[in-house]
Design a protein around this motif. Structure first.
Motif, mmCIF file in Angstrom:
data_model
loop_
_atom_site.group_PDB
_atom_site.id
_atom_site.type_symbol
_atom_site.label_atom_id
_atom_site.label_comp_id
_atom_site.label_asym_id
_atom_site.label_seq_id
_atom_site.Cartn_x
_atom_site.Cartn_y
_atom_site.Cartn_z
ATOM 1 N N ALA A 120 13.221 -4.437 -7.306
ATOM 2 C CA ALA A 120 13.683 -3.262 -8.054
ATOM 3 C C ALA A 120 12.916 -2.010 -7.638
ATOM 4 C CB ALA A 120 13.530 -3.501 -9.548
ATOM 5 N N ILE A 121 11.613 -2.153 -7.379
ATOM 6 C CA ILE A 121 10.818 -1.000 -6.928
ATOM 7 C C ILE A 121 11.326 -0.493 -5.585
ATOM 8 C CG2 ILE A 121 8.518 -0.297 -6.142
ATOM 9 C CD1 ILE A 121 7.362 -2.258 -8.238
ATOM 10 N N LEU A 122 11.609 -1.412 -4.662
ATOM 11 C CA LEU A 122 12.137 -1.009 -3.358
ATOM 12 C C LEU A 122 13.519 -0.374 -3.505
ATOM 13 C CD1 LEU A 122 11.064 -4.085 -1.197
ATOM 14 C CD2 LEU A 122 10.104 -1.778 -1.121
ATOM 15 N N GLU A 123 14.345 -0.928 -4.350
ATOM 16 C CA GLU A 123 15.677 -0.370 -4.574
ATOM 17 C C GLU A 123 15.575 1.026 -5.173
ATOM 18 O OE1 GLU A 123 19.115 -1.611 -7.629
ATOM 19 O OE2 GLU A 123 18.647 -3.189 -6.170
ATOM 20 N N VAL A 167 4.880 -1.291 -1.516
ATOM 21 C CA VAL A 167 4.726 -1.597 -2.941
ATOM 22 C C VAL A 167 3.279 -1.992 -3.226
ATOM 23 C CG1 VAL A 167 5.440 -3.124 -4.817
ATOM 24 C CG2 VAL A 167 7.124 -2.335 -3.142
ATOM 25 N N GLN A 168 2.731 -1.460 -4.329
ATOM 26 C CA GLN A 168 1.387 -1.804 -4.778
ATOM 27 C C GLN A 168 1.436 -2.134 -6.266
ATOM 28 O OE1 GLN A 168 -1.543 -1.757 -2.952
ATOM 29 N NE2 GLN A 168 -0.636 -1.043 -1.027
ATOM 30 N N ARG A 171 -0.069 -1.207 -13.060
ATOM 31 C CA ARG A 171 0.215 0.075 -12.409
ATOM 32 C C ARG A 171 1.016 -0.240 -11.142
ATOM 33 N NH1 ARG A 171 -5.326 2.097 -11.021
ATOM 34 N NH2 ARG A 171 -4.122 3.691 -9.902
ATOM 35 N N LEU A 172 2.242 0.210 -11.122
ATOM 36 C CA LEU A 172 3.152 -0.087 -10.017
ATOM 37 C C LEU A 172 3.371 1.175 -9.200
ATOM 38 C CD1 LEU A 172 5.801 -2.164 -12.031
ATOM 39 C CD2 LEU A 172 3.853 -3.037 -10.718
ATOM 40 N N SER A 173 3.346 1.028 -7.879
ATOM 41 C CA SER A 173 3.497 2.175 -6.987
ATOM 42 C C SER A 173 4.470 1.837 -5.867
ATOM 43 C CB SER A 173 2.143 2.574 -6.370
ATOM 44 O OG SER A 173 1.193 2.840 -7.380
ATOM 45 N N ASP A 174 5.137 2.864 -5.378
ATOM 46 C CA ASP A 174 5.970 2.724 -4.181
ATOM 47 C C ASP A 174 5.534 3.776 -3.170
ATOM 48 O OD1 ASP A 174 6.989 5.142 -5.062
ATOM 49 O OD2 ASP A 174 8.892 4.286 -5.762
ATOM 50 N N ALA A 175 6.355 4.039 -2.169
ATOM 51 C CA ALA A 175 5.974 4.970 -1.109
ATOM 52 C C ALA A 175 5.760 6.380 -1.628
ATOM 53 C CB ALA A 175 7.051 4.976 -0.019
ATOM 54 N N GLN A 176 6.366 6.742 -2.758
ATOM 55 C CA GLN A 176 6.215 8.089 -3.324
ATOM 56 C C GLN A 176 5.046 8.196 -4.294
ATOM 57 O OE1 GLN A 176 9.645 6.799 -3.131
ATOM 58 N NE2 GLN A 176 9.551 7.902 -1.177
#
Length: 589
Positions: free
Chosen positions: A93-96, A109-110, A170-175
């Motif tokens: 879902a984070i990648l989407e 993703v982190q 704490r969830l992170s993506d490329a942004q």
């Protein structure tokens, strides 16, 4: 908790809250056909000014979970597998959400969190590391299944740690870090075993996670006590239960608008349909050339029947004269004559007739214009002439019994008929006649009826009971006096009989236990719809209304309200013998 029969729309609703559909809805906010969806999502906070404001994660249960039931002592393997799949669903879902590709962009993703002791999910990990962690659990799961054979296994995970991880990490993506409300959605709970389902519900109820949790299941996941008990029908079993059919049943116009939008959007995007208006191609009126004369002839025939029945009794002359003087279309006049005939039959059937010279009041006669009487007369008239009954936009919605899939099936059949007549981008096919709409809906009802033994557990028994119920409703609906105008479309049992079915069937006659199981199956698959709190003569009832396509199959009206009480002894006879157990209604009441 979201519950419905198959095809109620649960899965589509959950998917709407995942990143890609939310982003699509945000991008289509200027499209007039998609704007209502955007406005609803924006109003609920799922979409913000800059796009999706919700991280919706959806995990779907599969039949392989149930395969664990015989070997997974303590349900540790079940919890381990569910932990792994919630984590992977979150990563996807984070990648989407960031418009990245799974699994190619896992490194973007982190996830960081503060786990308790003995928690297996890594405290700090990239998407790749989480993927490997989950993959090891999946491999171990299948290896242990292969090794166990008929043996048992303990071990696995002791807690549903993925729930705490999802709500606090704490969830992170490329942004960067994701600042969005979180919603965990678990679909197809009915595919779990009873022990797995109970354990999961206990875990979710006691977790008090700091996120939204939606769980969707078909009604068939419930046992007969949950389906037929007073608590389940009153929706007291969980505070947050939404039973979709019951929800829509209390919002007729909202449901009709909702499914109409679905049909219109699908039609406009169909190849070759060229943005045509689907409902604009459905005729709402009879073919004047074919039916006007038939209705005019019917008026004369009804008038002749009344004269023969009353032997020119002067008691009814004012009613006859008033009916004769009314203006309107041929159809309106025929309906009026049929309503007058019903009123006269009611007067003739009174146990204590008034003196012959007593003049019948205008008040009695005016009841012919009540909505129930008018609808009954219209239904009787059209049924007797073989004229179309089931047609038009409103009927399509009503005939679906608050089930989206049932609506789409019937509307799809009608669309195919219309689309076949579209020969080019500028072609303007004639509107589909009411006759043809009626035939298509009747055919859809027949197909559904014939497929019932394959769709339902104990399908032949279920259809035998419904066959008797449909026949019984016919005999009550088409009585000459129309006592339950516009018709009977359900049967009821007392709360005392309901208690006997739920609590005493195992100790009573064997047919009661079978009846209980069949009724529960019919409710779970939306073939009958229970309604509680009906009171009559000081007693309280559960009313079971027939699915509206079952009503179509038996040529019944589609309204709600008409029902008759039956004992569980009579219902057991219906179950055993079908329509042959139904006594014919008297021709004269």
């Amino acid at each position: 908790m979201l519950r419905s029969a198959p095809g109620g729309g649960k899965t589509s609703f959950l998917r709407l809250m995942t990143p890609r559909p939310l982003r699509l809805a945000a991008n289509l906010q200027d499209d007039p056909y998609s704007r209502p969806t955007y406005d609803a999502l924006r109003g609920k906070g799922a979409i913000g000014e800059n796009g999706p404001a919700l991280l919706g994660v959806m995990a779907t249960f599969t039949p392989e979970y149930r395969d664990l039931d015989d070997v997974d002592r303590g349900l540790g393997m079940f919890r381990a597998l569910l932990n792994a799949r919630i984590v992977i669903a979150t990563v996807r879902a984070i990648l989407e959400r960031s418009n990245r590709t799974y699994p190619d962009d896992l490194e973007t993703v982190q996830a960081h969190w503060n786990p308790d002791v003995d928690v297996t999910i890594p405290a700090k990990a990239t998407g790749t590391q989480l993927y490997e962690w989950a993959a090891n659990i999946e491999r171990s799961f299948y290896d242990r299944l292969d090794d166990l054979g008929d043996g048992e296994s303990s071990g696995g995970h002791t807690r549903l740690d993925a729930l705490t991880w999802f709500s606090t990490a704490r969830l992170s993506d490329a942004q960067g870090e994701i600042d969005a409300k979180r919603l965990l959605m678990l679909d197809d709970l009915q595919l779990l075993s009873d022990d797995q389902r109970k354990s999961l519900m206990d875990l979710l109820t006691t977790a008090r996670a700091e996120c939204g949790i939606w769980v969707a299941e078909r009604m068939e996941a419930l046992n007969y006590q949950e389906i037929l008990s007073e608590g389940a029908l009153r929706r007291r079993d969980y505070e947050g239960v939404v039973q979709l059919e019951n929800l829509w049943a209390n919002r007729h116009k909202s449901y009709a608008n909702f499914v109409s939008q679905i049909a219109d959007l699908r039609a406009r995007r169909a190849d070759g349909f060229e943005d045509r208006d689907f409902f604009g191609l459905l005729s709402e009126d009879d073919d004047d050339v074919r039916w006007s004369q038939a209705y005019a002839d019917a008026s004369e025939q009804i008038k002749s029947r009344i004269v023969a029945r009353t032997k020119n009794d002067p008691r009814y002359q004012d009613w006859m004269s008033s009916t004769e003087s009314r203006s309107g279309t041929a159809h309106d006049k025929a309906v009026l004559w049929r309503a007058t005939e019903i009123l006269i039959e009611r007067d003739l059937a009174r146990d204590q007739r008034a003196f012959d010279f007593e003049v019948l009041s205008d008040e009695d006669y005016s009841s012919k214009d009540s909505s129930g009487m008018r609808n009954a007369a219209r239904h009787f008239l059209r049924h007797e002439l073989g004229a179309p009954i089931y047609y038009g936009k409103a009927t399509l919605a009503t005939a679906s019994s608050w089930n989206v899939d049932q609506y789409v099936d019937v509307a799809g059949d009608i669309f195919e008929e219309i689309a076949a007549k579209v020969t080019g981008p500028r072609a303007s096919p004639a509107a589909l006649t009411t006759d043809r709409q009626h035939d298509i809906i009747k055919t859809a009802a027949k197909k559904r009826w014939q497929a019932m033994p394959r769709r339902l557990p104990q399908g032949y028994d279920a259809r035998r009971l419904l066959e008797a119920a449909g026949r019984f409703c016919q005999t009550q609906t088409f009585r000459p006096t129309a006592p339950y105008a516009p018709g009977v479309t359900g049967f009821a049992i007392t709360m005392e009989d309901r208690a006997k079915l739920i609590d005493g069937a195992d100790k009573g006659p064997v047919q009661y236990k079978k009846l209980r199981e069949v009724l529960a199956s019919l409710v779970a698959h939306n073939e009958i719809a229970p309604r509680l709190d009906h009171r009559n003569k000081g007693r309280e009832y559960v009313v079971f209304y027939l699915n509206r396509l079952v009503c179509v199959h038996f040529d019944l009206p589609l309204g709600y309200g008409g029902w008759r009480e039956k004992s569980i002894q009579e219902l057991s006879q219906w179950l055993e013998h079908g329509a042959s157990a139904v006594k014919e209604a008297r021709l004269v009441d």
